[in-house]
Design a protein around this motif. Structure first.
Motif, PDB file in Angstrom:
ATOM      1  N   LEU A 128       0.824  -1.204   0.000  1.00 27.09           N
ATOM      2  CA  LEU A 128       0.000   0.000   0.000  1.00 27.09           C
ATOM      3  C   LEU A 128       0.862   1.261   0.000  1.00 27.09           C
ATOM      4  O   LEU A 128       0.603   2.191  -0.760  1.00 27.09           O
ATOM      5  CB  LEU A 128      -0.935  -0.006   1.212  1.00 27.09           C
ATOM      6  N   SER A 129       1.877   1.281   0.832  1.00 30.26           N
ATOM      7  CA  SER A 129       2.733   2.480   0.906  1.00 30.26           C
ATOM      8  C   SER A 129       3.415   2.754  -0.430  1.00 30.26           C
ATOM      9  O   SER A 129       3.672   3.914  -0.769  1.00 30.26           O
ATOM     10  CB  SER A 129       3.776   2.340   2.025  1.00 30.26           C
ATOM     11  N   ASN A 130       3.684   1.715  -1.201  1.00 27.73           N
ATOM     12  CA  ASN A 130       4.300   1.887  -2.517  1.00 27.73           C
ATOM     13  C   ASN A 130       3.314   2.355  -3.585  1.00 27.73           C
ATOM     14  O   ASN A 130       3.733   2.772  -4.662  1.00 27.73           O
ATOM     15  CB  ASN A 130       4.965   0.582  -2.964  1.00 27.73           C
ATOM     16  N   MET A 131       2.038   2.299  -3.296  1.00 23.12           N
ATOM     17  CA  MET A 131       1.021   2.722  -4.261  1.00 23.12           C
ATOM     18  C   MET A 131       0.753   4.230  -4.200  1.00 23.12           C
ATOM     19  O   MET A 131       0.215   4.798  -5.149  1.00 23.12           O
ATOM     20  CB  MET A 131      -0.290   1.967  -4.009  1.00 23.12           C
ATOM     21  N   TYR A 132       1.111   4.844  -3.076  1.00 25.82           N
ATOM     22  CA  TYR A 132       0.808   6.269  -2.898  1.00 25.82           C
ATOM     23  C   TYR A 132       1.952   7.146  -3.405  1.00 25.82           C
ATOM     24  O   TYR A 132       3.118   6.786  -3.323  1.00 25.82           O
ATOM     25  CB  TYR A 132       0.542   6.573  -1.427  1.00 25.82           C
ATOM     26  N   LYS A 133       1.567   8.309  -3.869  1.00 28.76           N
ATOM     27  CA  LYS A 133       2.543   9.309  -4.323  1.00 28.76           C
ATOM     28  C   LYS A 133       2.992  10.138  -3.111  1.00 28.76           C
ATOM     29  O   LYS A 133       2.260  10.245  -2.122  1.00 28.76           O
ATOM     30  CB  LYS A 133       1.896  10.208  -5.378  1.00 28.76           C
TER      31      LYS A 133
END
Length: 188
Positions: A128-133
């Motif tokens: 999830l953290s890698n999906m956010y800008k």
């Protein structure tokens, strides 16, 4: 289907039509799928789940649609607070057609945490953290906070402290994160 698409006032008629169609052909997967959707929209989640159980079998050879069926059943199970079963369905859907929307991954992470599957929660919160800008500060705070809390439950002090500190970078005054950071720092 036309009655179903006409809105809530036509749901009863649409459901009757779907049931009649199923009476003629019990393998009519579209009728089962739309009947399940109608039940879900009217908040009859157990009935929606039951129809989606049938759809999982009926759509087993239609891989594109099967991903959606697992997702629909997972949604119905989630509404009934059957988090373990819902998470399994979300994972099946994700395996068939990887989620590209952060909201679906976020819900998976929350369910993993809720059922105390903390190792799985760590993995999903990482994804999830890698999906956010970088500009999505509130979302990143949530992802790092969730992973930090998961690490704390696993008694992994260093990882918990690191993630909770990272979460605070996105909102330094956040009292909830600060409280959990203190708990992580006090961990033996």
């Amino acid at each position: 289907l036309a009655n179903y698409m006409s809105g809530d006032n036509y749901f009863y008629t649409a459901k009757e039509d779907f049931l009649t169609s199923i009476g003629y052909d019990s393998t009519n997967r579209e009728a089962h799928r739309w009947l399940g959707d109608a039940y879900y929209r009217q908040q009859y989640y157990a009935l929606a789940e039951k129809e989606m159980d049938k759809c999982v079998v009926l759509y087993k050879n239609v891989k594109d649609s099967l991903a959606n069926i697992y997702l629909y059943r997972g949604m119905a199970r989630y509404q009934q607070k059957k988090y373990k079963e819902a998470l399994t369905d979300y994972e099946q859907s994700d395996k068939l057609a990887p989620f590209k929307q952060a909201d679906q991954v976020k819900l998976m992470a929350q369910m993993a945490f809720e059922i105390k599957s903390y190792d799985k929660a760590v993995t999903i919160f990482t994804r999830l953290s890698n999906m956010y800008k970088p500009a999505q500060k509130a979302e990143l705070l949530f992802a790092y906070f969730g992973r930090g809390r998961s690490y704390l439950e696993l008694k992994k002090k260093k990882e918990a402290v690191d993630d909770l500190k990272k979460a605070l970078e996105f909102d330094p005054g956040n009292t909830e994160v600060t409280t959990w950071l203190r708990k992580a720092e006090a961990l033996n």
